[in-house]
Design an enzyme around this catalytic site. Sequence first.
Site, PDB file in Angstrom:
ATOM      1  N   GLU A  79     -12.133  -5.451  -5.125  1.00  0.00           N
ATOM      2  CA  GLU A  79     -12.813  -4.169  -4.878  1.00  0.00           C
ATOM      3  C   GLU A  79     -12.101  -3.040  -5.627  1.00  0.00           C
ATOM      4  O   GLU A  79     -12.744  -2.180  -6.234  1.00  0.00           O
ATOM      5  CB  GLU A  79     -12.857  -3.859  -3.381  1.00  0.00           C
ATOM      6  CG  GLU A  79     -13.743  -4.815  -2.559  1.00  0.00           C
ATOM      7  CD  GLU A  79     -13.108  -6.175  -2.280  1.00  0.00           C
ATOM      8  OE1 GLU A  79     -11.871  -6.276  -2.327  1.00  0.00           O
ATOM      9  OE2 GLU A  79     -13.857  -7.145  -2.040  1.00  0.00           O
ATOM     10  N   ASN A  80     -10.748  -3.051  -5.613  1.00  0.00           N
ATOM     11  CA  ASN A  80      -9.991  -2.052  -6.387  1.00  0.00           C
ATOM     12  C   ASN A  80     -10.386  -2.138  -7.857  1.00  0.00           C
ATOM     13  O   ASN A  80     -10.555  -1.131  -8.535  1.00  0.00           O
ATOM     14  CB  ASN A  80      -8.465  -2.318  -6.373  1.00  0.00           C
ATOM     15  CG  ASN A  80      -7.792  -2.057  -5.031  1.00  0.00           C
ATOM     16  OD1 ASN A  80      -6.753  -2.647  -4.756  1.00  0.00           O
ATOM     17  ND2 ASN A  80      -8.348  -1.190  -4.222  1.00  0.00           N
ATOM     18  N   TRP A  88       2.850   8.047  -2.242  1.00  0.00           N
ATOM     19  CA  TRP A  88       4.259   8.241  -2.626  1.00  0.00           C
ATOM     20  C   TRP A  88       4.333   9.180  -3.841  1.00  0.00           C
ATOM     21  O   TRP A  88       5.145  10.110  -3.865  1.00  0.00           O
ATOM     22  CB  TRP A  88       4.880   6.883  -2.960  1.00  0.00           C
ATOM     23  CG  TRP A  88       6.345   6.885  -3.238  1.00  0.00           C
ATOM     24  CD1 TRP A  88       7.357   6.721  -2.334  1.00  0.00           C
ATOM     25  CD2 TRP A  88       6.979   7.042  -4.511  1.00  0.00           C
ATOM     26  NE1 TRP A  88       8.573   6.763  -2.965  1.00  0.00           N
ATOM     27  CE2 TRP A  88       8.370   6.963  -4.302  1.00  0.00           C
ATOM     28  CE3 TRP A  88       6.501   7.239  -5.814  1.00  0.00           C
ATOM     29  CZ2 TRP A  88       9.298   7.071  -5.340  1.00  0.00           C
ATOM     30  CZ3 TRP A  88       7.419   7.353  -6.852  1.00  0.00           C
ATOM     31  CH2 TRP A  88       8.794   7.275  -6.609  1.00  0.00           C
ATOM     32  N   ASP A  95       0.846  -1.203   0.000  1.00  0.00           N
ATOM     33  CA  ASP A  95       0.000   0.000   0.000  1.00  0.00           C
ATOM     34  C   ASP A  95       0.880   1.252   0.000  1.00  0.00           C
ATOM     35  O   ASP A  95       2.011   1.225   0.495  1.00  0.00           O
ATOM     36  CB  ASP A  95      -0.886  -0.034   1.251  1.00  0.00           C
ATOM     37  CG  ASP A  95      -2.086   0.893   1.131  1.00  0.00           C
ATOM     38  OD1 ASP A  95      -2.303   1.472   0.040  1.00  0.00           O
ATOM     39  OD2 ASP A  95      -2.800   1.051   2.133  1.00  0.00           O
TER      40      ASP A  95
HETATM   41  C1  FPP Z   1      -1.893   0.399  -3.257  1.00  0.00           C
HETATM   42  O1  FPP Z   1      -1.469   1.712  -3.289  1.00  0.00           O
HETATM   43  C2  FPP Z   1      -1.340  -0.287  -4.396  1.00  0.00           C
HETATM   44  C3  FPP Z   1      -2.080  -0.822  -5.378  1.00  0.00           C
HETATM   45  C4  FPP Z   1      -3.546  -0.780  -5.412  1.00  0.00           C
HETATM   46  C5  FPP Z   1      -1.426  -1.472  -6.535  1.00  0.00           C
HETATM   47  C6  FPP Z   1      -0.213  -2.261  -6.222  1.00  0.00           C
HETATM   48  C7  FPP Z   1       0.554  -2.384  -7.464  1.00  0.00           C
HETATM   49  C8  FPP Z   1       1.891  -2.411  -7.557  1.00  0.00           C
HETATM   50  C9  FPP Z   1       2.779  -2.474  -6.392  1.00  0.00           C
HETATM   51  C10 FPP Z   1       2.585  -2.349  -8.870  1.00  0.00           C
HETATM   52  C11 FPP Z   1       2.148  -3.332  -9.881  1.00  0.00           C
HETATM   53  C12 FPP Z   1       2.351  -4.705  -9.472  1.00  0.00           C
HETATM   54  C13 FPP Z   1       2.982  -5.617 -10.200  1.00  0.00           C
HETATM   55  C14 FPP Z   1       3.037  -7.009  -9.736  1.00  0.00           C
HETATM   56  C15 FPP Z   1       3.659  -5.282 -11.455  1.00  0.00           C
HETATM   57  P1  FPP Z   1      -2.538   2.859  -3.413  1.00  0.00           P
HETATM   58  O2  FPP Z   1      -2.572   3.291  -4.830  1.00  0.00           O
HETATM   59  O3  FPP Z   1      -3.828   2.424  -2.824  1.00  0.00           O
HETATM   60  O4  FPP Z   1      -1.834   3.951  -2.539  1.00  0.00           O
HETATM   61  P2  FPP Z   1      -2.522   5.041  -1.612  1.00  0.00           P
HETATM   62  O5  FPP Z   1      -3.256   4.293  -0.532  1.00  0.00           O
HETATM   63  O6  FPP Z   1      -1.358   5.803  -1.095  1.00  0.00           O
HETATM   64  O7  FPP Z   1      -3.414   5.853  -2.497  1.00  0.00           O
END
Ligand code: FPP
Length: 247
Positions: free
Chosen positions: A64-65, A22, A17
């Site tokens: 859900e995402n 970031w 997360d």
């Molecule tokens: C949560 O951060 C992250 C995600 C929903 C996506 C995770 C994806 C990756 C790490 C990269 C792609 C993966 C692969 C395997 C290539 P958020 O966007 O919810 O962050 P926030 O809570 O700060 O908004």
Amino acid sequence: MIEQTGRLPRHIAIIMDGNGRWAGRRGEPRAVGHQAGAGRVRDITTACARKGIEYLTLYALSAENYIRRPAPEIDALMELLRQYTIDERPTLMENDIRFRIIGRLEELPAGVIEECRNTERLTAGNNSRNLSIAVNYGGRAEIADAARALAAKARAGMLNPDEIDEEMVGRHVYTAGMPDVDLLIRTAGEHRISNFLLWQAWYAELYITDVLWPDFDEEELDRAIRDYTRRTRKFGAVVNDSEGHKG
Ligand code: FPP
């Protein structure tokens, strides 16, 4: 079963997360955070392989995402995943890592399904390490899918419903054949499970850090593992400690 860990977790699962935050802190669009997050997936996968962690399961996208995030963000994530599964093949092969996708892959774009399946096939013979990426994954959906599979077998006369026990359910979840999660890490400070590995994380040790996923490096991973090795795992048993804590 009481276990003073003192040793490496066999199975680490990570809720990655904080990509959005970031990027936001740098004045960049969220997609830039996901790109940086994908780089960390590479680093942490090889670091775990080197350290002797047999199973690593990463939460890339919840069900859900997948339905609730804006389409351009999902499209960018899908393309990142597709490209990642292609680019990572040499590293997965060099490190003897078996790659799997868990979740309802069939609902994703055809190009993503194809490349994920190709990478799964290519690495199917690797057996010293295992990387599972959870995409369009939901813990409740997984348990419902297992229930449906068991009911179908019962209807076909292949099993007696009276024989259904935890071990049999465990053979019908997406991670069939893998050990339960020992250490569940969540980055970016939220104290939630978020529908991740509800079955497998039943007695997982939790480790939550404020570090955002794109900043989660090998040093942070070592910190989490060190913390785990100092824990006592009780699996519901009573341990004679001075405060009478129960597992
Ligand atoms: C949560 O951060 C992250 C995600 C929903 C996506 C995770 C994806 C990756 C790490 C990269 C792609 C993966 C692969 C395997 C290539 P958020 O966007 O919810 O962050 P926030 O809570 O700060 O908004």
